[in-house]
Design a protein around this motif. Sequence first.
Motif, PDB file in Angstrom:
ATOM      1  N   ASP A   1      -8.944   0.105  10.066  1.00  0.00           N
ATOM      2  CA  ASP A   1      -9.012   1.178   9.182  1.00  0.00           C
ATOM      3  C   ASP A   1     -10.615   1.645   8.856  1.00  0.00           C
TER       4      ASP A   1
ATOM      5  N   GLY B   1      -6.512  -3.205   9.077  1.00  0.00           N
ATOM      6  CA  GLY B   1      -5.529  -2.572   8.422  1.00  0.00           C
ATOM      7  C   GLY B   1      -4.129  -2.585   9.438  1.00  0.00           C
TER       8      GLY B   1
ATOM      9  N   ASN C   1      -1.839  -6.192   7.649  1.00  0.00           N
ATOM     10  CA  ASN C   1      -1.774  -5.937   5.753  1.00  0.00           C
ATOM     11  C   ASN C   1      -0.590  -6.650   5.293  1.00  0.00           C
TER      12      ASN C   1
ATOM     13  N   THR D   1      -4.718   2.714  -0.314  1.00  0.00           N
ATOM     14  CA  THR D   1      -4.425   2.380   0.977  1.00  0.00           C
ATOM     15  C   THR D   1      -3.805   0.974   1.207  1.00  0.00           C
ATOM     16  N   GLY D   2      -2.734   0.699   1.822  1.00  0.00           N
ATOM     17  CA  GLY D   2      -2.274  -0.584   1.938  1.00  0.00           C
ATOM     18  C   GLY D   2      -1.243  -1.238   0.763  1.00  0.00           C
TER      19      GLY D   2
ATOM     20  N   ASP E   1       2.273  -2.147   1.737  1.00  0.00           N
ATOM     21  CA  ASP E   1       2.287  -3.342   2.650  1.00  0.00           C
ATOM     22  C   ASP E   1       2.251  -4.415   1.365  1.00  0.00           C
TER      23      ASP E   1
ATOM     24  N   ALA F   1      -7.160  -2.161   1.975  1.00  0.00           N
ATOM     25  CA  ALA F   1      -5.875  -2.767   2.120  1.00  0.00           C
ATOM     26  C   ALA F   1      -5.910  -4.365   2.035  1.00  0.00           C
ATOM     27  N   ARG F   2      -6.919  -4.904   2.127  1.00  0.00           N
ATOM     28  CA  ARG F   2      -7.085  -6.564   2.304  1.00  0.00           C
ATOM     29  C   ARG F   2      -7.603  -7.037   0.925  1.00  0.00           C
TER      30      ARG F   2
END
Length: 284
Positions: free
Chosen positions: A13, A38, A43, A226-227, A230, A266-267
């Motif tokens: 990402d 990503g 994710n 973002t994410g 997930d 996202a992490r």
Amino acid sequence: MAKIAVIGDINADYIIMVDHIPDYDGDIEIDDLKITGGGFGPNTAYALACFGDDVSLFGYAGDDINKEVALGDLKGYVNLDGIVRCAKTGVCFSIVDKTGVRRLMTYKKDTICDISFDIEAIKRASWVHLAGLNFEKASELLKKVRISSWDPGMPFLYSLGDLKAFRGIQYVLLNEREFEIFRKFPEWISFENLIVKMGENGVRHFKRGSLLKSFPAFRVKAVDSTGAGDVFNAAFIHSILEGSDIFKSIEFASAAGALSVTKVGARNVLKKEEVEKFIKEVRR
């Protein structure tokens, strides 16, 4: 501990932070640029590992720098033996404005090859989550493996002719825009559990075409979405496997998704205890 197999798209990402999205032919300065792992699959797998689950990831990635970006965070936490080498690793460019709203552009060309996944390894999992992939690969998997949950993603839905092959999946997780596409197929009313993630508008749970329950959103200051979907999916799966009913699992997943948007990327490392503490504080 239940073994979980996550099968899905793998991306690096590139997150571009801006004050606002420029008009056509406009030009603005970027406030910040972050490069991070990503993709629907990694994710979700990473978030499940953070919750303490035993997770194996299956997907396609090239032997390139983007693979290291996409999967580096997962090493030591997620079993990566199921990664199949292909020409290139996918790349997603995410443009995020000051409200936390994002626009995505994804490169997937040459990111999926003809090599099949290790089906026997997937079958050893007690829960199989399908996150993305293309129609051909997903259809091939469905003939060989029982899929427990599915988040198809927007590009996948645009490529579908019908939903007949997917009706046996117990839990389908969609965002609001994906749901608008999904419900145009007549087969959508045959799905047992359809969970629609609507951001600040909460979550809706449909059962065989009927709205069963609506859940309000947890109010937070969004930085980057973002994410978030997930993380929601991972938290939902974790909660179901812990023995919670579907309503409690949706609440837990909603809280986890809300917490994830308060940071960039996202992490974000999210522990079960953080989510439970957040839910208790909100209830006070």
